[in-house]
Design a protein around this motif. Sequence first.
Motif, short mmCIF file in Angstrom:
data_model
loop_
_atom_site.label_atom_id
_atom_site.label_comp_id
_atom_site.label_asym_id
_atom_site.label_seq_id
_atom_site.Cartn_x
_atom_site.Cartn_y
_atom_site.Cartn_z
N VAL A 14 0.85 -1.20 0.00
CA VAL A 14 0.00 0.00 0.00
C VAL A 14 0.88 1.25 0.00
O VAL A 14 0.61 2.21 -0.72
CB VAL A 14 -0.97 -0.02 1.21
N THR A 15 1.96 1.23 0.77
CA THR A 15 2.90 2.36 0.80
C THR A 15 3.54 2.53 -0.57
O THR A 15 3.67 3.65 -1.07
CB THR A 15 3.98 2.14 1.87
N VAL A 16 3.94 1.43 -1.19
CA VAL A 16 4.52 1.49 -2.53
C VAL A 16 3.51 2.08 -3.51
O VAL A 16 3.83 2.98 -4.29
CB VAL A 16 4.99 0.09 -3.01
N ARG A 17 2.29 1.57 -3.48
CA ARG A 17 1.26 2.05 -4.41
C ARG A 17 1.00 3.55 -4.22
O ARG A 17 0.90 4.29 -5.19
CB ARG A 17 -0.04 1.26 -4.19
N ALA A 18 0.91 4.02 -2.98
CA ALA A 18 0.67 5.45 -2.73
C ALA A 18 1.83 6.29 -3.25
O ALA A 18 1.63 7.36 -3.84
CB ALA A 18 0.46 5.69 -1.23
N THR A 19 3.06 5.83 -3.05
CA THR A 19 4.24 6.55 -3.53
C THR A 19 4.27 6.57 -5.05
O THR A 19 4.57 7.60 -5.66
CB THR A 19 5.52 5.91 -2.97
N VAL A 20 3.95 5.46 -5.69
CA VAL A 20 3.90 5.39 -7.16
C VAL A 20 2.83 6.34 -7.68
O VAL A 20 3.06 7.09 -8.64
CB VAL A 20 3.66 3.94 -7.63
N ASP A 21 1.65 6.32 -7.07
CA ASP A 21 0.58 7.21 -7.51
C ASP A 21 0.98 8.68 -7.39
O ASP A 21 0.71 9.48 -8.30
CB ASP A 21 -0.71 6.95 -6.71
N ALA A 22 1.63 9.05 -6.29
CA ALA A 22 2.07 10.43 -6.11
C ALA A 22 3.10 10.82 -7.16
O ALA A 22 3.07 11.92 -7.71
CB ALA A 22 2.65 10.62 -4.70
N ALA A 23 4.02 9.91 -7.47
CA ALA A 23 5.03 10.19 -8.50
C ALA A 23 4.39 10.34 -9.87
O ALA A 23 4.77 11.20 -10.67
CB ALA A 23 6.08 9.08 -8.51
N ARG A 24 3.40 9.50 -10.16
CA ARG A 24 2.71 9.60 -11.45
C ARG A 24 1.96 10.93 -11.57
O ARG A 24 1.90 11.51 -12.65
CB ARG A 24 1.77 8.42 -11.63
N GLU A 25 1.42 11.41 -10.47
CA GLU A 25 0.75 12.72 -10.49
C GLU A 25 1.74 13.83 -10.81
O GLU A 25 1.37 14.86 -11.37
CB GLU A 25 0.05 13.00 -9.16
N ARG A 26 3.02 13.63 -10.47
CA ARG A 26 4.06 14.60 -10.79
C ARG A 26 4.60 14.41 -12.21
O ARG A 26 5.52 15.09 -12.63
CB ARG A 26 5.22 14.47 -9.80
N GLY A 27 4.06 13.43 -12.94
CA GLY A 27 4.48 13.21 -14.33
C GLY A 27 5.54 12.15 -14.53
O GLY A 27 6.03 11.97 -15.64
N VAL A 28 5.92 11.45 -13.48
CA VAL A 28 6.92 10.39 -13.60
C VAL A 28 6.27 9.16 -14.23
O VAL A 28 5.19 8.73 -13.79
CB VAL A 28 7.50 10.02 -12.22
N LYS A 29 6.90 8.62 -15.26
CA LYS A 29 6.39 7.40 -15.88
C LYS A 29 6.85 6.24 -15.00
O LYS A 29 8.02 5.86 -15.00
CB LYS A 29 6.94 7.23 -17.29
N LEU A 30 5.91 5.67 -14.26
CA LEU A 30 6.26 4.73 -13.22
C LEU A 30 5.12 3.75 -13.01
O LEU A 30 3.96 4.10 -13.16
CB LEU A 30 6.50 5.53 -11.92
N GLY A 31 5.45 2.53 -12.68
CA GLY A 31 4.46 1.52 -12.35
C GLY A 31 5.01 0.62 -11.27
O GLY A 31 6.18 0.70 -10.91
N ALA A 32 4.16 -0.23 -10.74
CA ALA A 32 4.57 -1.18 -9.70
C ALA A 32 3.95 -2.53 -10.01
O ALA A 32 2.82 -2.61 -10.48
CB ALA A 32 4.15 -0.70 -8.32
N VAL A 33 4.71 -3.57 -9.74
CA VAL A 33 4.23 -4.94 -9.89
C VAL A 33 4.49 -5.65 -8.58
O VAL A 33 5.60 -5.60 -8.05
CB VAL A 33 4.98 -5.68 -11.04
N ARG A 34 3.48 -6.32 -8.07
CA ARG A 34 3.65 -7.12 -6.85
C ARG A 34 3.73 -8.58 -7.24
O ARG A 34 2.82 -9.10 -7.89
CB ARG A 34 2.48 -6.90 -5.89
N VAL A 35 4.79 -9.23 -6.87
CA VAL A 35 4.95 -10.66 -7.13
C VAL A 35 4.28 -11.39 -5.98
O VAL A 35 4.76 -11.37 -4.86
CB VAL A 35 6.44 -11.05 -7.26
#
Length: 161
Positions: free
Chosen positions: A60-81
């Motif tokens: 959840v922390t990873v997802r929130a950080t990724v979402d915040a970065a994407r809002e800033r325009g960073v091309k970013l994703g997350a995959v959970r194994v």
Amino acid sequence: MFIPVAEQLGLVDEVDKAVLLRALSEMGQVAEAVAPRVVELTGGDMGLRILTNLPLRRTVTVRATVDAARERGVKLGAVRVRMFRPFPEAELRQALSRCSRVGFLDRDISLGLGGVLWAEGRASAPRDALVQNYVLGLGGGDIRPEHLEAILADVAARERA
């Protein structure tokens, strides 16, 4: 790999072997079935993907950080194994196929090798991608958004792994 070793040690008989093979087959089918959803959930075109085998509360922390970065325009994703064996190599290869940078987050370490997820997964990234391992949260330590932001800054600034 497990079954031949277990047979040599006399730990499995033919019935056990059949059950293990069936379970491995079914796990692989599940991984194949969810692969398109993984690509959909991670947002398609990405320059960087973060792969994690962290427990849900850390995810959840990873997802929130990724979402915040994407809002800033960073091309970013997350995959959970979610399943490590059989290792979802084909699914990861597909999810990472357009990535130029990949950061693996591991909460375990094999001394002299690095994180276990990174050790298994780095071959799934494109050959020309920068692939970096980050070990954090050992012993149940907190993983905070500022830790993840530092990782994002590090992997973005790197010229080589």
